[in-house]
Scaffold this active site. Structure first.
Site, PDB file in Angstrom:
ATOM      1  N   HIS B 146      -1.740   2.277  -1.922  1.00 28.57           N
ATOM      2  CA  HIS B 146      -1.047   3.572  -1.991  1.00 28.57           C
ATOM      3  C   HIS B 146       0.118   3.453  -2.943  1.00 28.57           C
ATOM      4  CE1 HIS B 146      -3.282   5.609   1.103  1.00 28.57           C
ATOM      5  NE2 HIS B 146      -3.157   4.557   1.895  1.00 28.57           N
ATOM      6  N   CYS B 188      -2.570   6.436  -6.346  1.00 25.63           N
ATOM      7  CA  CYS B 188      -2.112   7.744  -6.792  1.00 25.63           C
ATOM      8  C   CYS B 188      -1.015   7.546  -7.818  1.00 25.63           C
ATOM      9  CB  CYS B 188      -1.547   8.545  -5.610  1.00 25.63           C
ATOM     10  SG  CYS B 188      -2.723   8.703  -4.271  1.00 25.63           S
TER      11      CYS B 188
END
Lengths: 507, 388
Positions: B146, B188
């Site tokens: 992440h 991301c």
């Protein structure tokens, strides 16, 4: 046990007592002509039989060669050593073709001349035939030539034996009936010896080395000096140890062939002189003058000249062939240096690999010197003792160097066993012959078994194989010692016979 | 003359410390999965898939540093114990027999990651946990987990920032720990992570731009979680078609990413990388296909002459490192000294050297030797029959 001579004035009879040979005495007199005819027929029969046996051994070899992979004999350590293996020769040839020194990588340790001759043959393959066929044929031809040359040597020795026996008064007529044809026997022993067959089929270069040695001896025996020199130079060039044969060859060329000691001839002559006339004082100085055989210095000088010439030729050729790869220094370091320094410790039928695997580096040079001097220090005493029998001396030297050389193989044994067969007439009463025969047989059968147990199954260890090698060395040593003692006993028996002969005649 | 050229090369190799003169000798891979917990199954599957690909294409375990939380395979929630899949067809078990994880569980920290990159470990850290690269190494650095704007989350507890990464890479460059470095990030807003990079020889590709998310590919209803991310899925799809001998270029890899399928823009940064991507095969980073240089002097025996003549011919092509140059200098020095001393000797040796040179030009030595042996044998036969 010597042989008992019954001096029979009428007919010749040469009755050998002993376990090995028994001749029926011809009691009835026959006409001389038919006797000669019989002799010729006998000779023909014998030579026919000889040729049949010789050709059948060649056929046998050719059959064995036709098996695929040469029966895996070329991978046996008893047959192929780092010096004689054909695989290493092929590797050296490949390296040479790849513009590298043939000695690079420590695979090939032989002569560059052998590389030029045999190298291209290892590469050529004929369709449908087993590989290395041409090489096998070369070795078969080498074996045949060796056998023929042995036959020639044997014939000369046989004639010399007969002549000496007649001179000593042991053999009355010109028929050599009791004398065994040692040439034929030696040639057949060489051809049918399993060791020879195995070295030939197993593609080791021992047949060629043996050929060179036998060539040297043949040249010396038939007094062809250039041939003897050539054989000696090539044999020494291929493997270092035949250099010891210089001494017997010089003695052969200088003094002549094998003969009983001079004293016996002198005794015979002195007795004859006593028989013919009354002994006077004036005869004695004559005896003193001729107590020594003349040494033919000219022939020996001729021989040394040819040796120098051939060695120069060989060295020039080797230098030329190895020009780009280090020259003669490299060759000597890798061939003779390799032999003398025992770099390769892979197991073989000798005893040095085991020893040098465990010796400390500090003592390595010392033990190398000890083992090589072991051969050298035996040369002189044997030469002094056996100088009246130089061919036998050559056989003893070859046997000793086969036992004590750095990388022995069965090819070396095949050579000295066939040379032993040249002396069947003198060594017929050798002791322990059956024991030795069984020993050789047992060792040669056990050796592959022990090797298998050690390497392939892992249930044995190096001591198994080394024990075998020690046993083999022991048997060889007993063989050599017994043959020398048998020869000396033969001489003593001759002396006794002559003394009893003359004693009888006197009385 | 030869010595001058060698000295010049030496000087030039000292001058060019940028790695231009070093040759690519080995490949390393550092594969990092920065998440833990069952719902991040796909991140571990990503990393393990890439581990498998990289091993398949030739990089051995000794050259791979694998950092995983490693809590998926034996998780209580895993219906397939000790198995990790990256596709719902369950064809490939990524957690097979030969998975060697170097940092697992709570060892995957930012500190350890930076220590791995820079090589500054405690004394007791074993060799298998160190990145032992040198100036000829190509390193693949793959990170997944992440992330966000200029940061990457590590194990839900800490974060790695883009300037930390840039700093580590700069230290690596100073210490000459790589020749070329490829950074591949699948998180991301991945492209922001390498905003701060400045060291030359670095190529970086991220799965999404600033403000974009990277999405997972599909959900495995059996396992209950998503099993792979899109970017990694399409990367693997590209590599599954390759084997170790293919020379597909990096350009084709980068062109294979379709923004519509990825649902994000795969952005790559080539301003720090000198070579053209068309020329660079993917196996330079993702596999280990080495260029072999064939030399004739394979054996040591008497090869100094051959290497002497090779110095002149090889110089424009090969740029050897300092050590090789020094050795060649020594080799070149020795024969020249010999020549000098020989010329000072008498004309006899001069004649011999001339003769030797003539002989060297002789091509078919073999036939001459064979002929001479034949002549010798004939002479033996003739002389032995004549002289008795």
């Amino acid at each position: 046990m010597g042989f008992v001579i019954k001096p029979n004035i009428n007919s010749s009879s040469f009755h050998l007592s002993g376990r090995s040979f028994f001749i029926r005495r011809r009691q009835k007199k026959k006409k001389k002509k038919t006797r000669r005819g019989e002799m010729a027929e006998d000779q023909k029969k014998k030579s026919c039989r000889f040729w049949i046996w010789a050709l059948s051994s060649v056929v046998f070899r050719l059959i064995l060669i036709s098996f695929p992979g040469n029966l895996n004999l070329s991978s046996r350590p008893e047959v192929s050593t780092p010096l004689t293996s054909i695989r290493r020769l092929a590797e050296g040839y490949w390296l040479k073709q790849a513009s590298m020194s043939p000695y690079a990588g420590s695979m090939y340790h032989g002569s560059p001349l052998l590389l030029s001759v045999l190298g291209p043959l290892t590469v050529q393959r004929i369709k449908g035939q087993p590989s290395h066929l041409l090489c096998s044929l070369v070795f078969v031809i080498a074996d045949i030539l060796s056998a023929m040359l042995l036959r020639g040597i044997g014939k000369k020795l046989q004639m010399a034996y007969g002549l000496n026996a007649r001179l000593l008064g042991l053999l009355k007529s010109s028929r050599d009936k009791g004398i065994l044809p040692c040439g034929d026997i030696a040639a057949l022993v060489y051809l049918w010896n399993p060791f020879t067959i195995v070295s030939c089929v197993g593609l080791s270069t021992s047949p060629i080395e043996n050929l060179a040695v036998i060539l040297a001896l043949f040249g010396a025996v038939t007094r062809r000096v250039p041939l003897a020199a050539f054989g000696l130079v090539i044999a020494t060039h291929l493997s270092l140890y035949p250099a010891t044969l210089t001494i017997p060859i010089v003695i052969i060329l200088g003094y002549g062939l094998d003969a009983p000691p001079i004293k016996l001839f002198l005794q015979t002559r002195s007795v004859e002189n006593e028989e013919s006339s009354t002994p006077t004082v004036s005869k004695q100085p004559k005896l003193k003058q001729t107590t020594r055989l003349p040494f033919l210095w000219k022939t020996v000088a001729h021989f040394l000249f040819w040796v120098l010439l051939w060695s120069l030729c060989v060295l020039v050729l080797c230098a030329f062939s190895l020009n780009k790869y280090g020259g003669l220094d490299e060759m000597f370091k890798r061939t003779y240096g390799f032999i003398l320094s025992i770099e390769d410790l892979s197991p073989n039928i000798g005893v040095f690999w085991y020893f040098f695997a465990e010796v400390f580096d500090f003592f390595r040079n010392f033990f190398l010197i000890v083992f090589h001097v072991n051969i050298l220090f035996m040369l002189l005493p044997l030469a002094i003792r056996l100088k009246h029998r130089p061919c036998f001396l050559a056989f003893i030297y070859l046997a000793i160097s086969s036992i004590l050389k750095s990388y022995p193989s069965v090819g070396d044994s095949s050579l000295y066993l066939s040379l032993w067969a040249l002396f069947v007439n003198e060594l017929v009463d050798m002791k322990f012959s059956f024991f030795l025969f069984c020993g050789y047989l047992g060792i040669s059968l056990l050796s592959p078994v022990m090797h298998n147990l050690w390497i392939w199954r892992g249930t044995g260890n190096a001591n198994f194989y080394f024990g075998n090698a020690i046993g083999y060395a022991c048997f060889q040593i007993v063989f050599v010692v017994e043959s020398v003692s048998a020869m000396l006993n033969h001489d003593r028996a001759l002396k006794r016979c002559i003394n009893t002969n003359h004693g009888e005649v006197k009385n | 003359m030869k010595i001058l050229i060698l000295v010049m090369l030496l000087c030039s190799s000292f001058a060019f410390s940028s790695g231009d003169t070093t040759i690519h000798t080995n490949n390393w891979a550092v594969l990092v999965c920065t998440s833990r917990f069952w719902f991040n199954y796909r991140h571990m599957a990503n990393t393990l898939s890439l581990y498998r690909t990289v091993k398949r294409l030739g990089i051995p375990d000794e050259r791979i540093i694998l950092m995983l939380a490693d809590d998926m395979a034996c998780n209580a929630r895993n219906e397939y114990p000790a198995q990790v899949f990256n596709n719902e067809n369950h064809k490939l078990n990524l957690y097979g027999d030969n998975v060697e994880v170097d940092y697992r569980g709570y060892e995957v920290t930012v500190e350890n990651f930076l220590r791995v990159l820079t090589g500054r470990h405690e004394n007791a850290v074993p060799r298998s946990k160190r990145l032992l690269s040198d100036e000829g190494s190509h390193i693949l650095l793959y990170m997944t987990g992440h992330g966000g704007d200029e940061f990457l989350k590590f194990q839900d507890a800490e974060e790695l920032q883009s300037h930390d990464l840039a700093d580590a890479v700069k230290q690596m460059k100073e210490k000459r720990r790589f020749k070329e470095l490829m950074i591949m990030v699948d998180t991301c807003q991945a492209a922001t992570l390498f905003n701060q990079l400045q060291s030359p020889g670095v190529l970086a590709i991220g799965s999404s731009l600033k403000g974009e998310n990277s999405y997972s590919h599909h959900l495995d209803s059996d396992i209950g979680v998503s099993v792979v991310d899109r970017f990694t899925y399409y990367t693997l799809a590209f590599f599954e078609r390759l084997n170790i001998y293919d020379n597909a270029s990096l350009n084709s890899l980068f062109r294979s990413y379709d923004p519509r399928q990825l649902m994000s823009t795969a952005y790559y940064r080539t301003d720090l990388y000198q070579r053209h991507l068309v020329e660079v095969p993917v196996t330079n980073f993702f596999g280990s296909v080495m260029e072999t240089i064939h030399t004739d002097s394979a054996y040591e025996a008497f090869s100094s002459r051959i290497s002497d003549s090779k110095i002149n011919s090889d110089m424009p092509f090969n740029q050897p490192s300092e050590q090789d140059l020094k050795e060649e200098l020594q080799n070149a020095n020795i024969p020249s000294d010999k020549l000098k001393t020989e010329k000072e000797k008498c004309p006899y040796t001069q004649m011999r050297t001339d003769f030797n040179e003539k002989l060297e030009k002789f091509e078919n030595v073999d036939t001459v030797v064979n002929l001479s042996i034949a002549v010798m044998v004939v002479v033996v036969i003739v002389s032995s029959s004549l002289l008795r």
